[in-house]
Design a protein around this motif. Structure first.
Motif, PDB file in Angstrom:
ATOM      1  N   ILE A 141       0.878  -1.179   0.000  1.00 20.83           N
ATOM      2  CA  ILE A 141       0.000   0.000   0.000  1.00 20.83           C
ATOM      3  C   ILE A 141       0.915   1.228   0.000  1.00 20.83           C
ATOM      4  O   ILE A 141       1.651   1.453   0.961  1.00 20.83           O
ATOM      5  CB  ILE A 141      -0.906   0.083   1.262  1.00 20.83           C
ATOM      6  N   GLU A 142       0.897   1.990  -1.083  1.00 20.87           N
ATOM      7  CA  GLU A 142       1.713   3.210  -1.175  1.00 20.87           C
ATOM      8  C   GLU A 142       0.801   4.412  -0.923  1.00 20.87           C
ATOM      9  O   GLU A 142      -0.192   4.598  -1.633  1.00 20.87           O
ATOM     10  CB  GLU A 142       2.383   3.289  -2.558  1.00 20.87           C
ATOM     11  N   GLY A 153      -3.475  13.845  -1.892  1.00 23.23           N
ATOM     12  CA  GLY A 153      -4.363  14.239  -2.986  1.00 23.23           C
ATOM     13  C   GLY A 153      -5.224  13.104  -3.491  1.00 23.23           C
ATOM     14  O   GLY A 153      -5.691  12.281  -2.730  1.00 23.23           O
ATOM     15  N   LYS A 154      -5.395  13.088  -4.819  1.00 24.50           N
ATOM     16  CA  LYS A 154      -6.245  12.071  -5.435  1.00 24.50           C
ATOM     17  C   LYS A 154      -5.548  11.457  -6.652  1.00 24.50           C
ATOM     18  O   LYS A 154      -4.433  11.868  -6.987  1.00 24.50           O
ATOM     19  CB  LYS A 154      -7.577  12.684  -5.826  1.00 24.50           C
ATOM     20  N   TYR A 207      -4.997   7.235  -1.581  1.00 24.38           N
ATOM     21  CA  TYR A 207      -4.980   8.702  -1.679  1.00 24.38           C
ATOM     22  C   TYR A 207      -5.660   9.326  -0.465  1.00 24.38           C
ATOM     23  O   TYR A 207      -6.819   9.019  -0.185  1.00 24.38           O
ATOM     24  CB  TYR A 207      -5.649   9.141  -2.980  1.00 24.38           C
ATOM     25  N   ASP A 208      -4.920  10.189   0.235  1.00 25.85           N
ATOM     26  CA  ASP A 208      -5.429  10.701   1.518  1.00 25.85           C
ATOM     27  C   ASP A 208      -6.611  11.652   1.363  1.00 25.85           C
ATOM     28  O   ASP A 208      -7.471  11.702   2.221  1.00 25.85           O
ATOM     29  CB  ASP A 208      -4.307  11.342   2.346  1.00 25.85           C
ATOM     30  N   LYS A 209      -6.676  12.393   0.233  1.00 27.11           N
ATOM     31  CA  LYS A 209      -7.760  13.361   0.089  1.00 27.11           C
ATOM     32  C   LYS A 209      -9.111  12.668  -0.095  1.00 27.11           C
ATOM     33  O   LYS A 209     -10.120  13.071   0.476  1.00 27.11           O
ATOM     34  CB  LYS A 209      -7.483  14.283  -1.098  1.00 27.11           C
ATOM     35  N   LYS A 246      -9.283   6.728  -0.535  1.00 23.92           N
ATOM     36  CA  LYS A 246      -9.671   5.626  -1.407  1.00 23.92           C
ATOM     37  C   LYS A 246      -8.437   4.903  -1.919  1.00 23.92           C
ATOM     38  O   LYS A 246      -7.421   5.534  -2.201  1.00 23.92           O
ATOM     39  CB  LYS A 246     -10.443   6.213  -2.600  1.00 23.92           C
ATOM     40  N   ARG A 247      -8.564   3.552  -2.016  1.00 25.74           N
ATOM     41  CA  ARG A 247      -7.485   2.759  -2.588  1.00 25.74           C
ATOM     42  C   ARG A 247      -7.697   2.589  -4.083  1.00 25.74           C
ATOM     43  O   ARG A 247      -8.809   2.337  -4.519  1.00 25.74           O
ATOM     44  CB  ARG A 247      -7.492   1.347  -1.991  1.00 25.74           C
TER      45      ARG A 247
END
Ligand code: SF4
Length: 226
Positions: free
Chosen positions: A111-112, A116-117, A150-152, A155-156
């Motif tokens: 998991i990297e 953002g998105k 993506y932290d924003k 979602k994976r």
């Protein structure tokens, strides 16, 4: 699993995460990794904070049939890269690999974490694929897919590790090593996203932009107007 015959010596290893910069802008990578030039902006600071939260190796956790390992150092002789993985999930699976100190077989999935998105280009994907190749070499296994988180949007994004992507990563790594060996910094291209690059004031892209071939420029303009 694809393997190239070429192998790099440890002293020639490049930073794995640099592949995302190289994909995005060769000049950006050259400035950072060849000329040792760096400048922060809000985006780089947010990315640094996100990785500090995730990379702490003391935060390893275990849940039923899955355990998590964070901040794992990896290398790849065939890519000539070294780096640290944000997080690897190990899922109990009959097709997995043995893991020291744990019963059964375990399938690793990387998991990297990214700020953002999802991007329109493949810059995050090539980094993830390079990480997969490194982990495969270290564990002696094949990893069919992994994730970008993506932290924003929280979602994976699932990424299938295809042969085409592996080939692209090997091409990029070879090109990175060639630039590094020649100690050569690529000229600037006038990218639309230059204004958001933290190195903009140091790079001066408009002054160092690649020279345009005048014949082609006139030909293209005539074709556009027809
Ligand atoms: S300003 Fe533009 S050309 Fe210069 S390093 Fe950044 S993205 Fe690349």
């Amino acid at each position: 699993m694809q393997k190239l015959s070429k192998e790099y010596n440890e002293e020639d290893y490049l930073m794995l995460s640099g592949i995302q910069h190289f994909y995005f802008c060769k000049r950006q990578w050259c400035l950072i990794h060849i000329e040792n030039i760096w400048a922060d902006n809000q985006a780089t600071k947010e990315g640094e904070y996100l990785h500090e939260k995730v990379d702490n190796p003391l935060l390893n956790e275990t849940r039923k049939d899955v355990f998590y390992s964070r901040g794992i150092p990896v290398v790849s002789k065939t890519l000539g890269f070294s780096g640290i993985l944000d997080m690897v999930e190990f899922h109990k699976s009959s097709t997995g690999i043995p893991v020291k100190g744990r019963e059964g077989l375990w399938e690793p999935i990387i998991i990297e974490y990214k700020r953002g998105k999802e991007k329109k280009d493949q810059r995050d994907i090539v980094q993830l694929v390079a990480e997969v190749i490194c982990l495969e070499e270290g564990l002696g296994c094949e990893i069919k897919y992994s994730y970008l988180f993506y932290d924003k949007i929280k979602k994976r994004q699932k990424v299938e590790i295809t042969l085409k992507l592996r080939d692209l990563v090997y091409e990029l790594s070879e090109s990175m090593h060639q630039f590094f060996e020649k100690h050569e910094t690529s000229q600037a291209e006038n990218y639309k996203s230059c204004s958001r690059c933290s190195l903009y004031d140091l790079c001066l892209p408009r002054m160092t932009k690649k020279k345009v071939n005048v014949k082609n420029y006139i030909k293209n303009r005539i074709e556009e107007e027809e």
